[in-house]
Motif scaffolding. Structure first.
Motif, mmCIF file in Angstrom:
data_model
loop_
_atom_site.group_PDB
_atom_site.id
_atom_site.type_symbol
_atom_site.label_atom_id
_atom_site.label_comp_id
_atom_site.label_asym_id
_atom_site.label_seq_id
_atom_site.Cartn_x
_atom_site.Cartn_y
_atom_site.Cartn_z
ATOM 1 N N ILE A 175 -25.507 -27.910 4.999
ATOM 2 C CA ILE A 175 -25.260 -26.938 6.067
ATOM 3 C C ILE A 175 -23.970 -26.170 5.794
ATOM 4 C CG2 ILE A 175 -24.750 -26.675 8.523
ATOM 5 C CD1 ILE A 175 -26.703 -29.077 8.937
ATOM 6 N N TYR A 176 -22.932 -26.866 5.362
ATOM 7 C CA TYR A 176 -21.670 -26.195 5.046
ATOM 8 C C TYR A 176 -21.831 -25.210 3.887
ATOM 9 C CZ TYR A 176 -18.832 -28.901 8.297
ATOM 10 O OH TYR A 176 -18.287 -29.426 9.433
ATOM 11 N N ARG A 177 -22.587 -25.593 2.860
ATOM 12 C CA ARG A 177 -22.806 -24.673 1.726
ATOM 13 C C ARG A 177 -23.538 -23.419 2.189
ATOM 14 N NH1 ARG A 177 -24.228 -29.328 -1.105
ATOM 15 N NH2 ARG A 177 -26.416 -28.739 -0.976
ATOM 16 N N TRP A 178 -24.593 -23.610 2.977
ATOM 17 C CA TRP A 178 -25.352 -22.458 3.462
ATOM 18 C C TRP A 178 -24.494 -21.612 4.393
ATOM 19 C CZ3 TRP A 178 -31.209 -23.497 4.543
ATOM 20 C CH2 TRP A 178 -31.804 -24.068 3.411
ATOM 21 N N ALA A 179 -23.653 -22.253 5.197
ATOM 22 C CA ALA A 179 -22.792 -21.515 6.123
ATOM 23 C C ALA A 179 -21.747 -20.681 5.379
ATOM 24 C CB ALA A 179 -22.110 -22.485 7.082
ATOM 25 N N ARG A 180 -21.403 -21.079 4.158
ATOM 26 C CA ARG A 180 -20.487 -20.286 3.328
ATOM 27 C C ARG A 180 -21.208 -19.133 2.632
ATOM 28 N NH1 ARG A 180 -18.566 -25.426 1.640
ATOM 29 N NH2 ARG A 180 -19.743 -25.195 -0.286
ATOM 30 N N GLY A 181 -22.523 -19.091 2.763
ATOM 31 C CA GLY A 181 -23.283 -17.993 2.167
ATOM 32 C C GLY A 181 -23.928 -18.318 0.846
ATOM 33 N N GLU A 182 -23.811 -19.552 0.395
ATOM 34 C CA GLU A 182 -24.462 -19.925 -0.864
ATOM 35 C C GLU A 182 -25.976 -19.849 -0.714
ATOM 36 O OE1 GLU A 182 -23.152 -23.587 -2.642
ATOM 37 O OE2 GLU A 182 -21.087 -23.229 -1.980
ATOM 38 N N VAL A 183 -26.624 -19.406 -1.766
ATOM 39 C CA VAL A 183 -28.084 -19.361 -1.790
ATOM 40 C C VAL A 183 -28.543 -20.561 -2.614
ATOM 41 C CG1 VAL A 183 -30.112 -18.062 -2.544
ATOM 42 C CG2 VAL A 183 -28.141 -16.862 -1.591
ATOM 43 N N PRO A 184 -29.332 -21.442 -2.015
ATOM 44 C CA PRO A 184 -29.767 -22.625 -2.760
ATOM 45 C C PRO A 184 -30.644 -22.241 -3.947
ATOM 46 C CG PRO A 184 -30.915 -22.478 -0.658
ATOM 47 C CD PRO A 184 -29.895 -21.391 -0.670
ATOM 48 N N SER A 185 -30.429 -22.931 -5.076
ATOM 49 C CA SER A 185 -31.250 -22.642 -6.253
ATOM 50 C C SER A 185 -32.647 -23.215 -6.075
ATOM 51 C CB SER A 185 -30.603 -23.206 -7.510
ATOM 52 O OG SER A 185 -30.407 -24.591 -7.367
ATOM 53 N N CYS A 186 -32.758 -24.251 -5.280
ATOM 54 C CA CYS A 186 -34.042 -24.858 -4.952
ATOM 55 C C CYS A 186 -34.063 -25.049 -3.439
ATOM 56 C CB CYS A 186 -34.183 -26.203 -5.671
ATOM 57 S SG CYS A 186 -35.761 -26.992 -5.349
ATOM 58 N N LEU A 187 -34.979 -24.405 -2.780
ATOM 59 C CA LEU A 187 -35.012 -24.422 -1.321
ATOM 60 C C LEU A 187 -35.506 -25.761 -0.796
ATOM 61 C CD1 LEU A 187 -34.488 -22.697 1.157
ATOM 62 C CD2 LEU A 187 -36.861 -21.995 1.064
ATOM 63 N N ASP A 188 -34.693 -26.401 0.007
ATOM 64 C CA ASP A 188 -35.024 -27.661 0.659
ATOM 65 C C ASP A 188 -35.647 -27.317 2.015
ATOM 66 O OD1 ASP A 188 -35.104 -30.042 2.048
ATOM 67 O OD2 ASP A 188 -33.082 -30.648 1.490
ATOM 68 N N VAL A 189 -36.951 -27.446 2.110
ATOM 69 C CA VAL A 189 -37.669 -27.048 3.322
ATOM 70 C C VAL A 189 -37.224 -27.865 4.533
ATOM 71 C CG1 VAL A 189 -39.943 -26.858 4.398
ATOM 72 C CG2 VAL A 189 -39.634 -26.171 2.024
ATOM 73 N N SER A 190 -36.944 -29.144 4.343
ATOM 74 C CA SER A 190 -36.510 -29.955 5.477
ATOM 75 C C SER A 190 -35.139 -29.489 5.983
ATOM 76 C CB SER A 190 -36.500 -31.442 5.138
ATOM 77 O OG SER A 190 -35.595 -31.704 4.099
ATOM 78 N N ALA A 191 -34.260 -29.062 5.082
ATOM 79 C CA ALA A 191 -32.959 -28.528 5.496
ATOM 80 C C ALA A 191 -33.147 -27.210 6.232
ATOM 81 C CB ALA A 191 -32.048 -28.339 4.291
ATOM 82 N N LEU A 192 -34.032 -26.379 5.737
ATOM 83 C CA LEU A 192 -34.331 -25.108 6.384
ATOM 84 C C LEU A 192 -34.851 -25.343 7.801
ATOM 85 C CD1 LEU A 192 -34.646 -22.041 6.259
ATOM 86 C CD2 LEU A 192 -36.865 -22.405 5.166
ATOM 87 N N GLU A 193 -35.778 -26.273 7.943
ATOM 88 C CA GLU A 193 -36.311 -26.606 9.272
ATOM 89 C C GLU A 193 -35.206 -27.103 10.194
ATOM 90 O OE1 GLU A 193 -39.369 -29.450 8.422
ATOM 91 O OE2 GLU A 193 -40.884 -27.896 8.150
ATOM 92 N N ALA A 194 -34.320 -27.946 9.677
ATOM 93 C CA ALA A 194 -33.239 -28.506 10.487
ATOM 94 C C ALA A 194 -32.287 -27.409 10.954
ATOM 95 C CB ALA A 194 -32.488 -29.562 9.695
ATOM 96 N N ILE A 195 -31.955 -26.485 10.062
ATOM 97 C CA ILE A 195 -31.048 -25.395 10.426
ATOM 98 C C ILE A 195 -31.678 -24.497 11.473
ATOM 99 C CG2 ILE A 195 -29.974 -23.286 9.518
ATOM 100 C CD1 ILE A 195 -29.322 -24.978 6.981
ATOM 101 N N LEU A 196 -32.949 -24.191 11.308
ATOM 102 C CA LEU A 196 -33.635 -23.385 12.322
ATOM 103 C C LEU A 196 -33.697 -24.127 13.651
ATOM 104 C CD1 LEU A 196 -36.489 -21.839 10.170
ATOM 105 C CD2 LEU A 196 -34.492 -20.666 11.128
ATOM 106 N N PHE A 197 -33.966 -25.425 13.615
ATOM 107 C CA PHE A 197 -33.978 -26.251 14.827
ATOM 108 C C PHE A 197 -32.618 -26.169 15.529
ATOM 109 C CE2 PHE A 197 -32.797 -30.250 16.817
ATOM 110 C CZ PHE A 197 -33.823 -30.444 17.719
ATOM 111 N N GLY A 198 -31.549 -26.342 14.748
ATOM 112 C CA GLY A 198 -30.205 -26.290 15.313
ATOM 113 C C GLY A 198 -29.866 -24.930 15.898
ATOM 114 N N LEU A 199 -30.198 -23.856 15.180
ATOM 115 C CA LEU A 199 -29.929 -22.507 15.691
ATOM 116 C C LEU A 199 -30.685 -22.246 16.990
ATOM 117 C CD1 LEU A 199 -29.984 -20.315 12.465
ATOM 118 C CD2 LEU A 199 -28.010 -20.800 13.935
ATOM 119 N N ARG A 200 -31.928 -22.653 17.032
ATOM 120 C CA ARG A 200 -32.727 -22.442 18.247
ATOM 121 C C ARG A 200 -32.185 -23.262 19.415
ATOM 122 N NH1 ARG A 200 -39.042 -21.825 16.801
ATOM 123 N NH2 ARG A 200 -38.854 -20.068 15.372
ATOM 124 N N ALA A 201 -31.764 -24.499 19.129
ATOM 125 C CA ALA A 201 -31.223 -25.361 20.181
ATOM 126 C C ALA A 201 -29.916 -24.797 20.743
ATOM 127 C CB ALA A 201 -31.005 -26.774 19.647
#
Length: 79
Positions: free
Chosen positions: A33-59
């Protein structure tokens, strides 16, 4: 080029990476989450992390954020 828009969203919504990490209820690694929040683009997309971040943003915001809000594609012209 893939562009990570999470930093913009966090700024606009007044949310810190720490608060987002807490809102994901440990569904994604805090370092991810910290890496993505700094603007890093993952070289391999972790779908579970993506789902978690969307869950958190929506909450935290009550807004229906989706994948297209987090990542955009921009064409880069060759120099």
């Amino acid at each position: 080029m893939i562009r990570n828009r999470l930093p913009e969203i966090l700024r606009r919504e007044g949310i810190t990476a720490y608060r987002l990490a807490k809102a994901t209820a440990h569904r994604a690694a805090r370092n991810t989450i910290y890496r993505w929040a700094r603007g890093e683009v993952p070289s391999c997309l972790d779908v579970s992390a993506l789902e978690a971040i969307l869950f958190g943003l929506r909450a935290l915001t009550g807004k229906p954020y989706g994948v297209g809000d987090l990542f955009t594609y921009e064409e880069v012209e060759d120099a």
